[in-house]
Design a protein around this motif. Structure first.
Motif, short mmCIF file in Angstrom:
data_model
loop_
_atom_site.label_atom_id
_atom_site.label_comp_id
_atom_site.label_asym_id
_atom_site.label_seq_id
_atom_site.Cartn_x
_atom_site.Cartn_y
_atom_site.Cartn_z
N GLY A 2 0.94 -1.19 -0.01
CA GLY A 2 0.12 -0.03 -0.04
C GLY A 2 0.90 1.43 0.16
O GLY A 2 2.12 1.30 0.20
N THR A 3 0.05 2.27 -0.16
CA THR A 3 0.89 3.71 -0.28
C THR A 3 1.52 3.95 0.99
O THR A 3 2.80 4.33 1.23
CB THR A 3 0.10 4.76 -0.81
OG1 THR A 3 -0.55 4.31 -1.87
CG2 THR A 3 0.61 6.26 -0.73
N THR A 4 0.85 3.65 2.13
CA THR A 4 1.28 3.85 3.45
C THR A 4 2.60 2.99 3.66
O THR A 4 3.60 3.53 4.40
CB THR A 4 0.47 3.64 4.40
OG1 THR A 4 -0.86 4.33 3.94
CG2 THR A 4 0.90 3.89 5.89
N TYR A 6 4.85 2.11 1.55
CA TYR A 6 5.88 2.73 0.73
C TYR A 6 6.23 3.75 1.25
O TYR A 6 7.84 4.31 1.40
CB TYR A 6 5.33 3.11 -0.62
CG TYR A 6 5.25 2.09 -1.81
CD1 TYR A 6 6.46 1.52 -2.04
CD2 TYR A 6 4.18 1.56 -2.23
CE1 TYR A 6 6.84 0.48 -2.84
CE2 TYR A 6 4.36 0.47 -3.26
CZ TYR A 6 5.49 0.09 -3.69
OH TYR A 6 5.14 -1.20 -4.52
N LEU A 7 5.35 4.74 1.92
CA LEU A 7 5.97 5.91 2.68
C LEU A 7 6.56 5.69 3.91
O LEU A 7 7.89 6.19 4.05
CB LEU A 7 4.50 6.67 3.19
CG LEU A 7 4.78 7.96 3.98
CD1 LEU A 7 5.51 9.03 3.22
CD2 LEU A 7 3.65 8.46 4.63
N CYS A 166 0.08 9.18 7.65
CA CYS A 166 -0.19 7.93 7.66
C CYS A 166 -1.68 7.21 7.39
O CYS A 166 -1.93 6.45 6.80
CB CYS A 166 0.54 6.97 8.65
SG CYS A 166 2.48 6.97 8.55
N GLN A 168 -3.99 9.02 6.19
CA GLN A 168 -4.77 9.47 5.08
C GLN A 168 -4.13 8.97 3.89
O GLN A 168 -4.76 8.85 3.05
CB GLN A 168 -4.16 11.30 5.02
CG GLN A 168 -4.83 12.08 6.01
CD GLN A 168 -6.14 12.10 6.10
OE1 GLN A 168 -7.18 12.18 5.27
NE2 GLN A 168 -6.76 11.74 7.21
N THR A 169 -3.10 8.16 3.90
CA THR A 169 -2.47 7.49 2.83
C THR A 169 -3.11 6.09 2.61
O THR A 169 -2.97 5.44 1.67
CB THR A 169 -1.16 7.39 2.76
OG1 THR A 169 -0.67 6.79 4.10
CG2 THR A 169 -0.35 8.84 2.67
N GLY A 170 -4.03 5.56 3.47
CA GLY A 170 -4.62 4.54 3.42
C GLY A 170 -4.22 3.32 4.26
O GLY A 170 -3.22 3.61 5.07
N THR A 174 -2.23 -3.84 1.64
CA THR A 174 -3.50 -3.87 0.75
C THR A 174 -3.71 -5.50 0.54
O THR A 174 -2.89 -6.41 1.00
CB THR A 174 -3.17 -3.32 -0.65
OG1 THR A 174 -2.18 -4.11 -1.27
CG2 THR A 174 -2.86 -2.08 -0.74
N ASP A 177 -0.85 -7.80 -0.53
CA ASP A 177 0.27 -7.93 -0.27
C ASP A 177 1.09 -9.11 0.05
O ASP A 177 2.19 -9.67 0.01
CB ASP A 177 0.48 -7.01 1.17
CG ASP A 177 0.71 -5.52 0.59
OD1 ASP A 177 0.82 -5.31 -0.39
OD2 ASP A 177 0.26 -4.69 1.59
#
Length: 297
Positions: A2-4, A6-7, A166, A168-170, A174, A177
């Motif tokens: 997920g984007t989170t 990666y962040l 964190c 807000q990015t979902g 996912t 994964d």
């Protein structure tokens, strides 16, 4: 991923290189003892969080997760220790090795429903540790606190901002994964589920079934030692066992025991919705990663 996630990955890498860069740039002003502490702390904390992440992503392969966690932690500790001394390098390497190993085991063993929480907890602990390391380096360089640390609300606000971003990015993880072979959904046309028992893993380790529908569950031991499968705190109806093993458990307990190469089967009807864990009850097997999750919807 997920984007989170990666962040989190990028933030951990960026903060680690900031600490390493500050250590290299100020190596002549940092005492040996302080440098040893920086290398040890960065190696351990980086190994822990990366090990946990890889332990979850590679939940079916503890070996790979452990190697990746150890290599990452040792690399961070090594790079932070090189500008200081050989002792700092050794401290960083050993701490990174230990952190990666422990993080991978934690990631593999953590229950599915707690994975998001443990990643966020470990991430915020990592950020707090980095802030302390920056404070320690600045103290050694300038001999006093920087403006950033004079007001304790500033670091708190920074961590709060990271927490907000964190969220807000979902979700951290996912649905894609986990390896596809580690998940089994409900099959409308055939309520038959097969779980393979290996050393030391269940495949799949996540299954979905529906309440009120009869399910036929089989365990096939593809390993070289005996394994069993028991669903914890699960009380279904209409349990019918096709097994030669009798361990004296209650009639409605789902417990299957299989010798190497053997297959055992049970059918039952789930009576209540919920999320249940299934484990291998043979001593040491659950602790080695032999567990999974069954969701009844």
């Amino acid at each position: 991923m997920g984007t989170t996630l990666y962040l989190i990955f990028l933030t951990v890498i960026l903060l680690s290189f900031i600490i390493i860069g500050k250590t290299i740039y100020n190596r002549k002003k940092i005492p040996s003892m302080t440098g040893m502490m920086i290398a040890m702390t960065l190696g351990m904390s980086t190994g822990l969080i990366i090990g946990v992440i890889f332990g979850i992503l590679f939940s079916g392969d503890l070996f790979i997760a452990t190697i990746l966690g150890m290599v990452t932690g040792m690399a961070a500790g090594f790079l932070a220790g090189v500008p200081v001394s050989v002792i700092a390098v050794l401290d960083g390497l050993l701490s990174g090795l230990m952190g990666g190993m422990m993080g991978a085991m934690l990631g593999v063993m953590i229950a599915t429903e707690h994975r998001e929480a443990i990643i966020k907890i470990m991430f915020f602990i990592f950020v707090a540790i980095v802030l302390i390391l920056v404070y320690m380096i600045q103290k050694e360089i300038n001999g006093n606190e920087t403006a950033f640390y004079r007001n304790p609300l500033v670091p708190v606000a920074l961590i709060g901002l990271l927490f907000f971003v964190c969220n807000q990015t979902g979700p951290v993880f996912t649905g894609n994964d986990s390896a596809e072979q580690n998940h089994s959904g409900h099959n409308e046309s055939d309520n038959r589920l097969m779980i393979k028992a290996e050393e030391y893993d269940f495949l799949p380790n996540n299954i979905n079934i529906k309440v009120g529908e009869t399910v036929t569950l089989s365990i096939k031991n593809t390993g070289t030692i005996e394994h069993d499968l028991e669903i914890v705190n699960f009380n279904p109806e209409n349990v019918e066992k096709n097994t030669s093993h009798n361990h004296g458990e209650a009639a409605n307990t789902i417990h299957l025991h299989a010798a190497p190469g053997e297959k055992q089967t049970v059918s039952f009807t789930p009576a209540e919705q919920g999320v249940y864990r299934f484990v291998c009850t043979i001593p040491g097997h659950k602790e080695s990663g032999m567990f999974g999750t069954m969701e009844v919807s």
